[in-house]
Design an enzyme around this catalytic site. Structure first.
Site, mmCIF file in Angstrom:
data_model
loop_
_atom_site.group_PDB
_atom_site.id
_atom_site.type_symbol
_atom_site.label_atom_id
_atom_site.label_comp_id
_atom_site.label_asym_id
_atom_site.label_seq_id
_atom_site.Cartn_x
_atom_site.Cartn_y
_atom_site.Cartn_z
ATOM 1 C CE LYS A 11 -78.031 -33.208 6.113
ATOM 2 N NZ LYS A 11 -77.571 -31.899 5.277
ATOM 3 C CG ASP A 129 -81.384 -33.145 6.385
ATOM 4 O OD1 ASP A 129 -81.417 -32.811 5.006
ATOM 5 O OD2 ASP A 129 -80.503 -32.187 7.160
#
Length: 171
Positions: A11, A129
């Site tokens: 990410k 996340d």
């Protein structure tokens, strides 16, 4: 049943704005998130017990017990079912690229299919996340990570990721 495999891409926060802080200490964010081509790889096989083995260049130091987010995600999905999970660790941990969250998201997807159970809506309890790591599409992430909106018009970007080998704790 044979083994199933999924990639868990890194990410990348193209922008990251801290917009406040909640009373519980969590920071409020506004971030543009994309996923990179560099990935960990998870493989699951049917098994009576839930186990995790970790291989790959960044396997050292990755816990294989209840501290691991992959196992926490599995137990969150169904605390009674088993699977043999192998995590090939190519993403460095504590690097700020959501490796553990990406691994947990991949585990949720694979185990949901293997066990025939739905992924709960409240996966953000696993980590801020994890929700954004459930898709590879560009997203705007707000709040503590629970508010997501798809973003159009993000061009393909050549990026170079450099990791100096120094762990950076999220806090």
């Amino acid at each position: 049943m044979r083994a199933e495999t999924a990639l868990a891409p890194a990410k990348i926060n193209l922008t990251l704005h801290v917009t406040g802080q909640r009373a519980d200490g969590y920071h409020l964010l506004d971030s543009l998130v994309i996923r990179a081509d560099v990935c960990d790889r998870l493989t699951v096989r049917p098994a009576d017990d839930l186990t995790l083995s970790v291989t790959g260049p960044f396997a050292t130091g990755v816990p294989t017990d209840a501290r691991n987010l992959v196992l926490r995600a599995a137990r969150f999905l169904d605390p009674q079912k088993g699977a043999a999970i192998t995590l090939e660790k190519y993403l460095p941990h504590a690097a700020g690229i959501g490796g553990g969250s990406a691994d947990a998201a991949a585990a949720l997807t694979l185990l949901s299919d293997l066990w025939g159970v739905a992924i709960p809506q409240d996966i953000s309890v696993l980590g801020a996340d994890v929700p954004v790591c459930m898709t590879v599409l560009p997203q705007r992430m707000q709040g503590v990570g629970e508010r997501l909106s798809l973003v159009d018009l993000v061009p393909d970007l050549p990026l170079v990721l450099v990791n100096p080998g120094v762990a950076v704790p999220t806090a």
